[in-house]
Scaffold this active site. Structure first.
Site, PDB file in Angstrom:
ATOM      1  N   TYR A   1       0.849  -1.193   0.000  1.00 11.87           N
ATOM      2  CA  TYR A   1       0.000   0.000   0.000  1.00 11.87           C
ATOM      3  C   TYR A   1       0.885   1.244   0.000  1.00 11.87           C
ATOM      4  O   TYR A   1       1.892   1.312   0.706  1.00 11.87           O
ATOM      5  CB  TYR A   1      -0.896   0.026   1.239  1.00 11.87           C
ATOM      6  CG  TYR A   1      -1.661   1.318   1.435  1.00 11.87           C
ATOM      7  CD1 TYR A   1      -2.939   1.479   0.910  1.00 11.87           C
ATOM      8  CD2 TYR A   1      -1.104   2.385   2.141  1.00 11.87           C
ATOM      9  CE1 TYR A   1      -3.642   2.660   1.089  1.00 11.87           C
ATOM     10  CE2 TYR A   1      -1.792   3.567   2.320  1.00 11.87           C
ATOM     11  CZ  TYR A   1      -3.072   3.706   1.784  1.00 11.87           C
ATOM     12  OH  TYR A   1      -3.742   4.877   1.948  1.00 11.87           O
TER      13      TYR A   1
ATOM     14  N   GLU B   1      -3.574   7.696  -3.823  1.00  8.68           N
ATOM     15  CA  GLU B   1      -3.552   6.439  -3.070  1.00  8.68           C
ATOM     16  C   GLU B   1      -3.471   5.272  -4.045  1.00  8.68           C
ATOM     17  O   GLU B   1      -4.310   5.153  -4.942  1.00  8.68           O
ATOM     18  CB  GLU B   1      -4.808   6.319  -2.202  1.00  8.68           C
ATOM     19  CG  GLU B   1      -4.828   5.062  -1.358  1.00  8.68           C
ATOM     20  CD  GLU B   1      -6.109   4.946  -0.548  1.00  8.68           C
ATOM     21  OE1 GLU B   1      -6.039   4.675   0.654  1.00  8.68           O
ATOM     22  OE2 GLU B   1      -7.199   5.128  -1.140  1.00  8.68           O
TER      23      GLU B   1
END
Length: 440
Positions: A153, A241
């Site tokens: 991530y 993101e």
């Protein structure tokens, strides 16, 4: 006790107050980022990244089944992923009104892509994040399917607590990052970036290492992180993101899925990006409100709210709920409201057939109460208001001629002052009055 209004906060904050998302290293605290005005489809975000040197899957966009078939053939990939393009999550588990299940499909046969696209394009896809009837799919993305050997991530965002950009990463990707922050906070890594100096190679390398990339992959990942940061600044993003930020068995670091949030205050210098804004999935009344710089979200109640400021608007909705009523909308006038906007706001509210009463709750800090009053009286005269109206004004010029007395005189109402706002926000009480004025 959480109210239905609070439960819809995620939707309300889609267009309202900027709340940067940050994950505190060593802490379970997580703040959520709102999606603001600009809505980009997945393929648009991936094109932005690709154009700026960020590695994404090869893909094409199609708006007919034949185009999807041709795109699949041109990809010449071992495996193809077909994804319906709508602004909602949960597409993979969604259902089309054509009978097709799933908005994301994998296949090795280009002909199957064409067959599936026929059942997607032009049909509504319902997911856990769409209205019950679903959202019409106008385009599909035909992309090369890549195997992922490991998922991580990565996010770059503006963090007020750090007064600038922050890199946030975790070696656990492809899952809900909030759950990782809560259960394994030691797996959340942060790098605070000096916005004047920019990202340092040592920071990018350290983040790549923390994400678990080793050997040649570490340098690749650091290069991609640097390019993502440069993109972040170039497009005036508030958040980029990537989840998952992964590696393939062939030894490539790829941004498989990304979400980009933009600062709407930068629209004047990001005109090309804002021109891509997809408003087709908005409610028509939301698009109409946006024309007059009004932030409007429709709800399912019968008491319309006319408020300035996102916080006061949410509090007003909750007050209505707690006193037995249901808000019909969330309407934020903003600080620089003009008389014409007040008038247009009333037009929007009165056009909603569900509305049986209107509550005006204004705090005149930046807003001039006289401007609000003039707009209200104009709306009452020209729109021939038929539903009960309660007005609460407090602040700048609230007692000036043109506000309190002006509303009473121009509307011909003489109900007098109300001594408390709570007793007048339920449907039962609103239905008994014509126009009530409440001044603090």
């Amino acid at each position: 006790m959480a109210s239905p209004v609070a439960a819809q906060a995620g939707k309300l904050l889609r267009t309202l107050a900027l709340r940067p998302r940050f994950l505190a290293a060593g802490s379970q605290a997580v703040q959520l980022t709102s999606r603001r005005w600009l809505n980009l489809q997945e393929y648009q975000s991936k094109k932005l990244m690709s154009d700026n040197g960020v590695r994404v899957q090869r893909f094409f966009v199609a708006d007919t089944a034949n185009e999807a078939l041709e795109a699949a053939k041109r990809l010449n990939a071992k495996e193809i992923v077909l994804k319906a393009q709508i602004l909602a999550g949960g597409r993979g588990k969604g259902v089309f009104n054509s009978g097709l299940k799933g908005g994301v499909h994998l296949t090795k046969d280009p002909n199957v892509v064409g067959q599936l696209a026929k059942q997607m394009i032009g049909y509504n896809l319902a997911t856990k994040q769409t209205p019950k009837e679903g959202v019409k799919v106008n385009k599909v993305m035909v992309a090369e399917a890549l195997d992922i050997s490991r998922e991580t991530y990565l996010a770059i965002l503006m963090d007020r607590s750090c007064n600038g950009p922050v890199l946030v990463g975790s070696p656990q990707g492809g899952v809900d990052i909030e759950e990782v922050a809560a259960s394994n906070p030691e797996l959340i890594f942060k790098e605070q970036i000096d916005i004047f100096e920019g990202i340092k190679d040592s920071q990018a390398q350290r983040m790549a290492e923390n994400l678990g990339f080793i050997g040649p992959l570490k340098s690749q990942a650091a290069d991609q992180i640097t390019k993502l940061y440069n993109l972040f600044l170039k497009i005036d993003a508030t958040q980029v993101e990537v989840n998952p930020f992964g590696e393939t068995p062939e030894g490539q670091v790829v941004c498989f899925d990304a979400k980009i949030n933009f600062d709407d205050n930068a629209e004047f210098r990001q005109k090309d990006i804002f021109a891509m804004d997809d408003k087709s999935e908005n409610e028509p009344i939301e698009n109409e409100a946006a024309k007059y710089d009004l932030k409007y979200i429709g709800l399912d109640g019968n008491i319309a709210c006319f408020v300035n400021g996102a916080g006061l608007a949410m509090a007003t909705c909750d007050i209505i709920f707690l006193n037995g009523g249901k808000p019909a909308n969330f309407l934020d006038l903003g600080g620089g409201v003009k008389e014409a906007q007040v008038y247009q706001a009333f037009k929007l509210l009165t056009a909603d057939p569900k509305v049986e009463a209107i509550l005006v709750n204004i705090f005149g800090g930046i807003v001039n109460c006289a401007i609000i009053a003039n707009g209200i009286t104009k709306a009452c005269r020209e729109l021939e208001l038929k539903v009960p109206l309660v007005v609460r004004l407090e602040g700048t010029f609230m007692e000036k001629k043109g506000s309190y007395m002006h509303i009473k005189q121009e509307t011909g109402n003489s109900n007098g002052n109300i001594t408390g706002i709570q007793e007048n926000v339920t449907h039962q009480n609103l239905s008994k009055c014509a126009i009530s004025i409440f001044l603090c």
